[in-house]
Motif scaffolding. Structure first.
Motif, PDB file in Angstrom:
ATOM      1  N   GLU A  51       0.835  -1.289  -0.049  1.00 44.78           N
ATOM      2  CA  GLU A  51      -0.080   0.042   0.008  1.00 44.78           C
ATOM      3  C   GLU A  51       0.733   1.087  -0.014  1.00 44.78           C
ATOM      4  N   PHE A  52       0.218   2.101  -0.842  1.00 47.02           N
ATOM      5  CA  PHE A  52       1.055   3.484  -0.756  1.00 47.02           C
ATOM      6  C   PHE A  52       0.022   4.894  -0.126  1.00 47.02           C
ATOM      7  N   ALA A  53       0.431   5.555   0.660  1.00 41.73           N
ATOM      8  CA  ALA A  53      -0.382   6.465   1.202  1.00 41.73           C
ATOM      9  C   ALA A  53       0.595   8.006   1.191  1.00 41.73           C
ATOM     10  N   VAL A  54      -0.225   9.224   1.167  1.00 42.82           N
ATOM     11  CA  VAL A  54       0.328  10.150   1.363  1.00 42.82           C
ATOM     12  C   VAL A  54      -0.350  10.964   2.728  1.00 42.82           C
ATOM     13  N   ALA A  55       0.479  11.219   3.356  1.00 44.70           N
ATOM     14  CA  ALA A  55      -0.010  11.700   4.756  1.00 44.70           C
ATOM     15  C   ALA A  55      -0.321  13.164   4.794  1.00 44.70           C
ATOM     16  N   MET A  56      -1.445  13.677   5.107  1.00 38.70           N
ATOM     17  CA  MET A  56      -1.777  15.219   5.002  1.00 38.70           C
ATOM     18  C   MET A  56      -1.176  15.928   6.546  1.00 38.70           C
ATOM     19  N   ASP A  57      -1.260  14.986   7.549  1.00 35.22           N
ATOM     20  CA  ASP A  57      -1.020  15.538   8.909  1.00 35.22           C
ATOM     21  C   ASP A  57      -0.756  14.251   9.836  1.00 35.22           C
ATOM     22  N   GLU A  58      -0.509  14.810  11.023  1.00 37.91           N
ATOM     23  CA  GLU A  58      -0.128  13.748  12.041  1.00 37.91           C
ATOM     24  C   GLU A  58      -1.113  12.625  12.151  1.00 37.91           C
ATOM     25  N   ASP A  59      -2.397  13.024  12.234  1.00 41.28           N
ATOM     26  CA  ASP A  59      -3.669  12.011  12.322  1.00 41.28           C
ATOM     27  C   ASP A  59      -3.556  11.138  11.082  1.00 41.28           C
ATOM     28  N   ASP A  60      -3.349  11.839   9.840  1.00 41.02           N
ATOM     29  CA  ASP A  60      -3.480  10.986   8.570  1.00 41.02           C
ATOM     30  C   ASP A  60      -2.193  10.087   8.513  1.00 41.02           C
ATOM     31  N   MET A  61      -1.274  10.611   9.190  1.00 46.43           N
ATOM     32  CA  MET A  61      -0.022   9.586   8.980  1.00 46.43           C
ATOM     33  C   MET A  61       0.011   8.312   9.955  1.00 46.43           C
ATOM     34  N   LYS A  62      -0.896   8.628  11.139  1.00 40.83           N
ATOM     35  CA  LYS A  62      -1.041   7.657  12.018  1.00 40.83           C
ATOM     36  C   LYS A  62      -2.148   6.623  11.634  1.00 40.83           C
ATOM     37  N   ASP A  63      -3.260   7.145  10.750  1.00 43.84           N
ATOM     38  CA  ASP A  63      -4.081   6.024  10.370  1.00 43.84           C
ATOM     39  C   ASP A  63      -3.423   5.102   9.207  1.00 43.84           C
ATOM     40  N   SER A  64      -2.628   5.746   8.423  1.00 45.91           N
ATOM     41  CA  SER A  64      -1.849   5.325   7.336  1.00 45.91           C
ATOM     42  C   SER A  64      -0.858   4.137   7.913  1.00 45.91           C
ATOM     43  N   LEU A  65      -0.293   4.454   8.807  1.00 47.68           N
ATOM     44  CA  LEU A  65       0.963   3.524   9.642  1.00 47.68           C
ATOM     45  C   LEU A  65       0.028   2.471  10.164  1.00 47.68           C
ATOM     46  N   PHE A  66      -0.983   2.466  10.846  1.00 47.27           N
ATOM     47  CA  PHE A  66      -1.640   1.532  11.503  1.00 47.27           C
ATOM     48  C   PHE A  66      -2.471   0.696  10.662  1.00 47.27           C
ATOM     49  N   GLU A  67      -2.630   1.131   9.273  1.00 49.57           N
ATOM     50  CA  GLU A  67      -3.088   0.107   8.341  1.00 49.57           C
ATOM     51  C   GLU A  67      -2.322  -1.121   8.255  1.00 49.57           C
ATOM     52  N   CYS A  68      -1.097  -0.793   8.606  1.00 47.68           N
ATOM     53  CA  CYS A  68      -0.160  -1.867   8.354  1.00 47.68           C
ATOM     54  C   CYS A  68       0.020  -2.874   9.678  1.00 47.68           C
ATOM     55  N   VAL A  69      -0.757  -2.703  10.744  1.00 46.72           N
ATOM     56  CA  VAL A  69      -0.591  -3.332  11.778  1.00 46.72           C
ATOM     57  C   VAL A  69      -1.349  -4.678  11.590  1.00 46.72           C
ATOM     58  N   PRO A  70      -2.455  -4.813  11.146  1.00 49.27           N
ATOM     59  CA  PRO A  70      -3.096  -6.081  10.837  1.00 49.27           C
ATOM     60  C   PRO A  70      -2.291  -6.935   9.850  1.00 49.27           C
ATOM     61  N   PRO A  71      -2.137  -8.165   9.864  1.00 48.67           N
ATOM     62  CA  PRO A  71      -1.414  -9.065   8.973  1.00 48.67           C
ATOM     63  C   PRO A  71      -2.326  -8.838   7.437  1.00 48.67           C
ATOM     64  N   PRO A  72      -1.699  -8.818   6.263  1.00 49.16           N
ATOM     65  CA  PRO A  72      -2.363  -8.846   5.217  1.00 49.16           C
ATOM     66  C   PRO A  72      -2.554 -10.366   4.797  1.00 49.16           C
ATOM     67  N   ALA A  73      -3.388 -10.382   3.811  1.00 50.33           N
ATOM     68  CA  ALA A  73      -3.899 -11.730   3.171  1.00 50.33           C
ATOM     69  C   ALA A  73      -2.843 -12.241   2.328  1.00 50.33           C
ATOM     70  N   MET A  74      -2.618 -13.636   2.169  1.00 56.85           N
ATOM     71  CA  MET A  74      -1.896 -14.121   1.710  1.00 56.85           C
ATOM     72  C   MET A  74      -1.786 -14.009   0.105  1.00 56.85           C
ATOM     73  N   ALA A  75      -0.964 -14.044  -0.818  1.00 55.50           N
ATOM     74  CA  ALA A  75      -0.956 -13.735  -1.951  1.00 55.50           C
ATOM     75  C   ALA A  75      -1.283 -15.046  -2.830  1.00 55.50           C
ATOM     76  N   GLN A  76      -1.992 -14.844  -3.716  1.00 59.32           N
ATOM     77  CA  GLN A  76      -2.357 -16.371  -4.566  1.00 59.32           C
ATOM     78  C   GLN A  76      -1.110 -16.857  -5.021  1.00 59.32           C
ATOM     79  N   GLY A  77      -1.050 -18.030  -5.099  1.00 60.15           N
ATOM     80  CA  GLY A  77       0.083 -19.004  -5.696  1.00 60.15           C
ATOM     81  C   GLY A  77       1.356 -18.829  -4.827  1.00 60.15           C
ATOM     82  N   ARG A  78       1.270 -18.538  -3.510  1.00 62.55           N
ATOM     83  CA  ARG A  78       2.421 -18.518  -2.548  1.00 62.55           C
ATOM     84  C   ARG A  78       2.543 -19.873  -1.987  1.00 62.55           C
TER      85      ARG A  78
END
Length: 403
Positions: A240-267
């Motif tokens: 994922e790529f995100a552009v942070a507008m302020d501190e709150d936006d940067m926190k939301d974008s960073l914390f989106e990486c906390v839950p584990p992502p789904a496994m890619a197909q064919g892995r």
């Protein structure tokens, strides 16, 4: 003979439509360049007593509602993650568009991110890389101890901002460190970048090809603007790529990486992963050295395979390489595989929250007060307030009405 003000066939000219300003109007009647301009102060309304506190709380609740809408699909996720955290230490991180500077705001949020990451992913590991002056440096080794990473950030990462970053060197360093990760573990690189330029020694296309071949997932949070090559790297590696507008936006974008992502197909996946459950070492009289720090200590955990002592769990044994975990760590990682479903919005109705017991007053038609919105569990039909809804999905991971 053409007149003085008439354009000839050989001259380049611009056809200007002088029909009037009506053609510049937008859909709402204003000018086109005014459509994206929002008068945020018009949203604030006073209640019957002349206070604006209820309107401010309503805007805050809208921001929280975005956080509560999570992906609750039951898919295969990698709960054993190996993450390289890349921090930009270039001169651009000294810009004061965040309070007080970009680097200070980033370090404060990264401390919260590391704590939350290991709270939600207790059997995962993380390492920190910094980049400046066209070089990349390994700040901490791969570890599951958040204290080591936070201490290293406070000591060194906020000093000596210089030069330009090297995204290629940072990605190469992280990729080489992740090559020893077993096939059942996820390989991820999370970057926090503030510079619009990067000083790279080679072809970034070769690095991108190597990242895809090594199955490394790259995600980035940029503090300035969208950079095409960085967004392309994230997209082609499944990140994922995100552009942070302020501190709150940067926190939301960073914390989106906390839950584990789904496994890619064919892995390629492993049906079983070898782990060890070490026993607690009881050295009450004579201290013994640990295999991780080579220091004498009275406490620790003994590897069931090679009998080496380690200081904390979870970790990998430095002698035999066995993954050492405990039963509570596995139990805390299990909720990612079967997440709690999102609650349905039940509107503003009177009654007490089933979680905290707080009473709510139904909204009157002659009053502009923002009444608390209730959220209903789809299974037990219990009503919860917004704060309890977020607490259930982010911390508790179980509905109290269903248990």
């Amino acid at each position: 003979m053409p007149k003085a003000n008439e354009p000839t066939d050989d001259d380049d000219y611009i056809d200007i439509d002088d029909t009037g300003p009506e053609g510049l109007k937008g859909a709402d009647g204003g000018y086109a360049w005014e459509e994206e301009y929002k008068r945020s102060w018009d949203v604030i309304q006073e209640d019957a007593t002349g206070s604006i506190q209820s309107s401010v709380l309503g805007i805050s609740d809208q921001r929280k509602r975005k956080r509560r809408l999570r992906d609750t699909a039951v898919v295969q996720r990698g709960i054993i993650r190996h993450v390289m955290l890349v921090i930009d230490q270039s001169e651009s991180m000294s810009v004061r568009d965040m309070t007080p500077t970009r680097i200070h705001a980033t370090l404060l949020l990264l401390e919260k991110f590391i704590t939350e990451f290991f709270d939600q992913n207790p059997i995962s590991q993380l390492s920190i890389i910094t980049t400046k002056d066209g070089l990349a440096e390994r700040l901490t080794e791969m570890s599951s101890n958040p204290v080591d990473h936070i201490t290293a950030l406070r000591k060194k990462a906020n000093r000596d901002l210089a030069g330009e970053p090297s995204i290629q060197n940072a990605l190469e360093l992280g990729m080489h460190a992740l090559r020893r990760v077993p096939s059942h573990g996820l390989r991820e690189i999370i970057c926090v970048v503030g510079s619009l330029t990067t000083c790279d020694p080679g072809d970034i296309e070769q690095t991108l090809h190597a990242l895809k071949h090594a199955k490394v997932r790259v995600s980035m949070v940029h503090l300035a603007a969208e950079v095409y090559v960085l967004k392309r790297i994230c997209k082609e590696t499944g990140g994922e790529f995100a552009v942070a507008m302020d501190e709150d936006d940067m926190k939301d974008s960073l914390f989106e990486c906390v839950p584990p992502p789904a496994m890619a197909q064919g892995r390629a996946l492993a049906d079983m992963a070898r782990m060890g459950f070490p026993a607690k070492a009881n050295c009450t009289h004579v201290p013994t050295p640990c295999a991780c720090h080579h220091e004498l200590s009275f406490s620790g955990f003994v590897c069931p395979r090679c009998k080496a002592k380690v200081c904390s769990l979870p970790t990998d044994c430095d002698v035999c390489g066995l993954a050492l975990v405990s039963a509570p760590h596995l139990a805390r990682s299990y909720h990612h595989l079967f997440p709690e479903e999102n609650f349905k919005e039940a509107g503003t109705r009177a009654g007490a929250c089933f979680g905290c017991g707080a009473e709510s007053v139904a909204k009157r038609p002659d009053d502009k007060v923002h009444a608390p919105v209730r959220f209903e569990c789809p299974d037990c039909s219990r009503a919860f307030c917004l704060a309890c809804d977020i607490f259930i999905h982010e911390t508790l991971h179980n509905c109290p009405g269903c248990v």
